[in-house]
Design a protein around this motif. Structure first.
Motif, short mmCIF file in Angstrom:
data_model
loop_
_atom_site.label_atom_id
_atom_site.label_comp_id
_atom_site.label_asym_id
_atom_site.label_seq_id
_atom_site.Cartn_x
_atom_site.Cartn_y
_atom_site.Cartn_z
N LEU A 73 0.83 -1.21 0.00
CA LEU A 73 0.00 0.00 0.00
C LEU A 73 0.86 1.25 0.00
N LEU A 74 1.91 1.25 0.81
CA LEU A 74 2.81 2.42 0.85
C LEU A 74 3.43 2.67 -0.51
N ASP A 75 3.79 1.59 -1.18
CA ASP A 75 4.41 1.73 -2.51
C ASP A 75 3.41 2.35 -3.50
N GLN A 76 2.15 1.93 -3.42
CA GLN A 76 1.14 2.49 -4.34
C GLN A 76 0.87 3.95 -4.02
N VAL A 77 0.86 4.29 -2.72
CA VAL A 77 0.69 5.68 -2.31
C VAL A 77 1.79 6.54 -2.95
N ARG A 78 3.00 6.03 -2.90
CA ARG A 78 4.13 6.76 -3.48
C ARG A 78 3.93 6.93 -4.99
N GLN A 79 3.48 5.85 -5.64
CA GLN A 79 3.29 5.92 -7.10
C GLN A 79 2.21 6.93 -7.49
N PHE A 80 1.10 6.95 -6.73
CA PHE A 80 0.05 7.95 -7.01
C PHE A 80 0.61 9.35 -6.76
N ALA A 81 1.31 9.52 -5.63
CA ALA A 81 1.80 10.85 -5.26
C ALA A 81 2.77 11.39 -6.31
N GLU A 82 3.55 10.50 -6.90
CA GLU A 82 4.53 10.92 -7.90
C GLU A 82 3.95 10.93 -9.31
N GLY A 83 2.68 10.52 -9.44
CA GLY A 83 2.04 10.49 -10.76
C GLY A 83 2.52 9.37 -11.66
N ARG A 84 3.21 8.38 -11.06
CA ARG A 84 3.63 7.23 -11.88
C ARG A 84 2.47 6.28 -12.10
N ARG A 85 1.58 6.20 -11.10
CA ARG A 85 0.33 5.47 -11.28
C ARG A 85 -0.75 6.53 -11.42
N LYS A 86 -1.56 6.41 -12.48
CA LYS A 86 -2.47 7.50 -12.78
C LYS A 86 -3.93 7.17 -12.50
N ASN A 87 -4.52 8.01 -11.63
CA ASN A 87 -5.95 8.04 -11.42
C ASN A 87 -6.16 9.40 -10.78
N GLU A 88 -6.80 10.31 -11.53
CA GLU A 88 -6.84 11.70 -11.12
C GLU A 88 -7.35 11.86 -9.69
N PHE A 89 -8.44 11.16 -9.39
CA PHE A 89 -9.02 11.29 -8.07
C PHE A 89 -8.07 10.79 -6.99
N MET A 90 -7.53 9.59 -7.19
CA MET A 90 -6.65 9.00 -6.17
C MET A 90 -5.36 9.82 -5.99
N GLU A 91 -4.84 10.38 -7.07
CA GLU A 91 -3.62 11.19 -6.93
C GLU A 91 -3.87 12.36 -5.99
N GLY A 92 -5.03 13.02 -6.15
CA GLY A 92 -5.38 14.15 -5.30
C GLY A 92 -5.63 13.71 -3.86
N MET A 93 -6.34 12.62 -3.73
CA MET A 93 -6.70 12.11 -2.40
C MET A 93 -5.44 11.77 -1.59
N ILE A 94 -4.52 11.10 -2.24
CA ILE A 94 -3.30 10.65 -1.57
C ILE A 94 -2.42 11.83 -1.18
N ARG A 95 -2.38 12.84 -2.06
CA ARG A 95 -1.55 14.02 -1.75
C ARG A 95 -2.11 14.78 -0.57
N ALA A 96 -3.41 14.65 -0.30
CA ALA A 96 -4.03 15.38 0.81
C ALA A 96 -3.81 14.69 2.16
N LEU A 97 -3.29 13.47 2.15
CA LEU A 97 -3.08 12.76 3.42
C LEU A 97 -1.77 13.18 4.06
N LYS A 98 -1.82 13.40 5.36
CA LYS A 98 -0.59 13.68 6.10
C LYS A 98 0.14 12.36 6.34
#
Ligand code: HEC
Ligand code: HEC
Length: 204
Positions: A73-98
């Protein structure tokens, strides 16, 4: 977004957090783990709309998070945050988490049981899926599909999500690609993918 607590209040601090090290630290300390589970449970409330209560999705196209390995899960969070894994909603959601919300989320979902769901798949398709799985997939995802810190749990994952994801890897899509999964799926036909999704989604 969700609230502020213990560590990494700023974006700069966030970038410097070693998530993997922090996860290990939390897992080794019962008191911190309890705190993290509380935070994670609260965060999971925001995710439940799509991923279901406790991370058991009821939508075949949206993945379960329940029972998923925290390291994965941590690895996927990193991928969304860096835009390597793409899903517009999830990228935003993940970046908002502390950071502590992310750590709480992964330990909370990792501890939730995956509810078995009945698949409507026909037995011949399931048998074909089992054969394909035991030829190849088990090497990384484990004989029971439970994965490891490095590899995703796929047992009991949602069927539509499985089929879509496997096809993306096979195609080397922009939304999601991975060299190991590209190699593992390159020879699969569409019928093979459907059979694998039918079998794997029913694994407990
Ligand atoms: C509006 C619906 C929606 C909400 C709300 C949502 N997600 Fe997601 N999430 C998705 C979808 C759809 C995917 C699959 C994306 C894809 O196809 O790759 C996904 C994928 C994920 C994945 C990757 C799972 C895997 O097996 O690789 C993680 C991790 C995740 N979401 C975490 C969260 C967390 C944490 C929250 C709450 C803070 C959340 N999501 C809220 C729709 C949502
Ligand atoms: C050599 C190791 C390896 C083999 C063999 C392998 N996988 Fe994977 N699999 C991975 C890795 C690594 C990932 C995570 C890639 C990423 O970050 O997107 C993954 C991810 C997945 C995912 C995404 C999980 C999720 O929650 O989004 C699915 C589904 C999957 N694999 C299914 C399969 C199937 C089905 C097979 C057999 C045809 C297979 N894998 C064989 C290494 C492997």
């Amino acid at each position: 977004m969700l609230s502020s607590t213990a560590f990494g209040q700023t974006t700069k601090a966030r970038a410097e957090v070693d998530y993997a090290a922090r996860l290990k630290e939390v897992q080794a300390n019962p008191k911190q783990l309890e705190e993290a589970m509380k935070t994670g449970r609260r965060v999971a409330g925001f995710c439940a709309n799509c991923h279901g209560e406790g991370g058991n999705s009821t939508n075949p196209d949206i993945p379960n998070l329940a029972g998923q390995n925290p390291g994965y899960l941590l690895d996927q969070v990193r991928q969304f945050a860096e835009g390597r894994r793409k899903n517009e909603f999830m990228e935003g959601m993940i970046r908002a988490l502390k950071p502590e919300e992310t750590i709480g989320m992964v330990v909370f979902f990792g501890s939730q049981a995956v509810l078995p769901h009945r698949s409507g798949a026909n037995p011949a398709q399931v048998a074909k899926g089992r054969e394909l799985f035991s030829k190849n997939c088990f090497r990384c995802h484990g004989e029971n599909g439970l994965g490891s810190e490095r590899f995703a749990r796929i047992a009991g994952q949602q069927s539509g999500y499985l089929a879509k994801t496997i096809k993306r890897y096979r195609a080397g899509s922009v939304q999601r690609s991975d060299p190991l999964m590209a190699a593992a799926t390159s020879l699969l036909s569409d019928a093979d993918v459907e059979a694998l999704a039918a079998y794997v989604s029913g694994m407990e």
